[in-house]
Enzyme design. Structure first.
Site, PDB file in Angstrom:
ATOM      1  N   GLU A   1     -28.134  40.554  98.153  1.00 52.56           N
ATOM      2  CA  GLU A   1     -27.289  40.681  97.070  1.00 52.56           C
ATOM      3  C   GLU A   1     -26.114  41.273  97.316  1.00 52.56           C
ATOM      4  O   GLU A   1     -25.958  42.361  97.448  1.00 52.56           O
ATOM      5  CB  GLU A   1     -28.147  41.223  95.906  1.00 52.56           C
ATOM      6  CG  GLU A   1     -29.175  40.611  95.764  1.00 52.56           C
ATOM      7  CD  GLU A   1     -29.254  39.214  94.730  1.00 52.56           C
ATOM      8  OE1 GLU A   1     -28.139  38.986  94.302  1.00 52.56           O
ATOM      9  OE2 GLU A   1     -30.163  38.718  94.331  1.00 52.56           O
TER      10      GLU A   1
ATOM     11  N   CYS B   1     -20.925  44.596  90.462  1.00 52.36           N
ATOM     12  CA  CYS B   1     -20.730  43.524  91.399  1.00 52.36           C
ATOM     13  C   CYS B   1     -20.075  42.072  90.839  1.00 52.36           C
ATOM     14  O   CYS B   1     -19.461  41.390  91.314  1.00 52.36           O
ATOM     15  CB  CYS B   1     -21.977  43.366  92.157  1.00 52.36           C
ATOM     16  SG  CYS B   1     -23.268  42.753  90.873  1.00 52.36           S
TER      17      CYS B   1
END
Ligand code: NAD
Length: 478
Positions: free
Chosen positions: A220, A254
């Site tokens: 990720e 993010c």
């Protein structure tokens, strides 16, 4: 105290910890849904009892407002657990697949077996959510886990370590605290699955290390997530959503909008709506955003210097300050900052910003906006604001991103029915809900045949005319 946390011989002890988890993973391979659900329920109970401690840890680490901790650290975790509890039995049940004609007489099923031992390496920016979230998927799938949280949020990492020590035996789930050296040692071990959340640069290191043992990986990662604002967007609505999505967690998200591409006819409308939204959310009493109790701080001095450097670099190369720019090193405060007149030569357009700075560029046609996005590495998320369905589907069709959101941003993280993750440089593999369960599971395809019969009996050597005729018709018809 766990032996693997001693400094004298961490390598030996980490190995021992791994070997102990390996034995547990063999027992857990056969664990029922209700056993796994019991493990998840313990986590919910602990969180309920220690909610204030979680908030305090996040406040100490980077001044994260309590409401944001509840919303973005605790709620996603408890929701993920509830979702797993509700669906786990269904997810674990072997799935029958239909039988293709040449396989007539056989039956096929997919079994979901736990991969086994897992390693979870997590980042600092949502240090509770992004550590416990993957653990929920690992436990749902029936895996053991060693967790390496970030060293940059020591209070939250210590709290996670205490929580795991309270709830699990080290041979089931364990936390190993430490920096790069500890990660490096862990990555040498032959884990069955590695779930890494962090930067693309470290993601490459993790993937390289995983290849030595052929451990599967979920990466990720991050990147520059664009926002495209079409001419016919609702600019008030879009500005409010973008301001929240960008400045929650002080931009250290993010999937935060990293840069904006707005139709050239609407830049001023967007800017004025964003200024109104910033005022309304972070400065309702006109005391200055710095006084807002709802704005977190930058995690450490290194990132503070990096971010103020990005602003200086942009301004020195001709960018214009449309809003913000103030900062204070003692409190690591950076004002939400909007930059216009930015170019690709500036750092702000070259690296993931990961802070409260938002560059705004204009475009003349949607084709050009799409071409710009496609000239960069594939982003973790793409946000499109507009009401024209043809342009919406054109944008979805002609760009590639881990996730996409229409007329909002960031919100997809909370939708547990959707796979979450990146594509290529922004990530490999998906997480959340069923997709998280799958990440830690081996989908074992099982074919069951009748005794004494075989679909290729007539096709065995010596290959006669009949066999050759059947093979040709197989190629022709199937
Ligand atoms: P990072 O890559 O620096 O660190 C992440 C973890 O890796 C930490 O636990 C760290 O100790 C460890 N680590 C650091 N260097 C290492 C090395 N050389 N070898 C092995 N392990 C190492 O990331 P960060 O600064 O903590 O987090 C920010 C990045 O994470 C951003 O790029 C952001 O976009 C990304 N991120 C992605 C997601 C997502 O879900 N896709 C979520 C949050 C953050």
């Amino acid at each position: 105290m766990l032996s693997h946390q001693t400094k004298e011989n961490p390598v030996f002890n980490i190995e021992q910890l791994f070997n102990n988890q390996k034995l547990t993973s063999l027992v857990w391979r056969d664990s029922s849904a209700s056993e796994r659900i019991d493990r998840l329920k313990k986590i919910t109970a602990w969180i309920k009892e220690h909610q204030q401690e979680i908030r305090d840890a996040l406040m100490s680490d980077f001044g994260k407002p309590e409401a944001e901790t509840d919303l973005s650290e605790i709620f996603p975790v408890t929701a993920e657990i509830n979702h797993s509890i509700k669906n786990l039995k269904k997810w674990m049940k072997p799935k029958s697949v239909s039988t293709p004609l040449p396989m007539l007489g056989t039956s096929g099923k997919i079994y979901f077996e736990p991969k086994g031992t897992s390693l979870i390496i997590s980042p600092w920016n949502y240090p509770f959510n992004l550590t416990i979230g993957p653990l929920i998927s690992a436990l749902s799938a029936g895996c053991t886990a060693i967790i390496k949280p970030s060293e940059l949020t020591p209070h939250t990492s210590k709290l996670v370590s205490n929580m795991i020590t309270d709830l699990f035996e080290p041979n089931e789930v364990a936390v190993v605290l430490g920096e790069v050296e500890v990660s490096t040692e862990l990555l040498k071990l032959p884990f069955d699955h590695i779930f890494f959340t962090g930067s693309p640069a470290v993601g490459k290191i993790v993937m390289k290390a995983a290849s030595e043992n052929l451990s599967s990986v979920t990466l990720e990662l991050g990147g520059k997530s664009p926002v495209i604002l079409d001419e016919d967007a609702d600019f008030k609505d879009a500005a409010e959503k973008i301001v929240w999505g960008k400045f929650v967690n002080c931009g250290q998200t993010c999937i935060a909008p990293d840069y904006i591409l707005v139709h050239e006819s609407q830049r001023e409308t967007l800017l004025s709506e964003m200024k109104v939204a910033l005022q309304k959310m972070y400065d309702p009493d006109y005391k200055g955003i710095e006084k807002s109790p709802d704005m977190a701080r930058i995690v450490n001095d290194k990132h503070f210097k990096r971010l103020t450097g990005i602003i200086e670099d942009a301004l020195s190369k001709g960018a214009a300050l449309a809003f913000g720019g103030k900062h204070s090193p003692h409190t690591r405060y950076i004002e939400p900052t909007l930059l216009t007149e930015v170019t690709d030569e500036m750092q702000v357009m070259q690296e993931e910003i990961f802070g409260p700075i938002l560059p705004i560029q204009t475009y003349s046609t949607l084709e050009k906006a799409i071409a710009y996005v496609n000239s960069k590495p594939k982003p973790l998320a793409l946000y499109y604001f507009g009401q024209n369905s043809e342009n919406t589907s054109k944008t979805l069709r002609e760009t590639s991103s881990g996730n996409a959101v229409i007329n909002d941003c960031v919100l997809h993280f909370l939708h547990l029915g959707l796979p979450f993750g990146g594509v290529n440089t922004s990530g490999i593999g998906k997480s959340h809900g069923y997709h998280g369960f799958l990440a830690f599971s081996n989908e074992k395809g099982v074919l069951k045949q009748r005794v004494g019969l075989n679909n290729v009996t007539l096709l065995r050597p010596p290959y006669g005319i009949k066999a050759k005729q059947i093979i040709s018709s197989l190629i022709k018809w199937f």
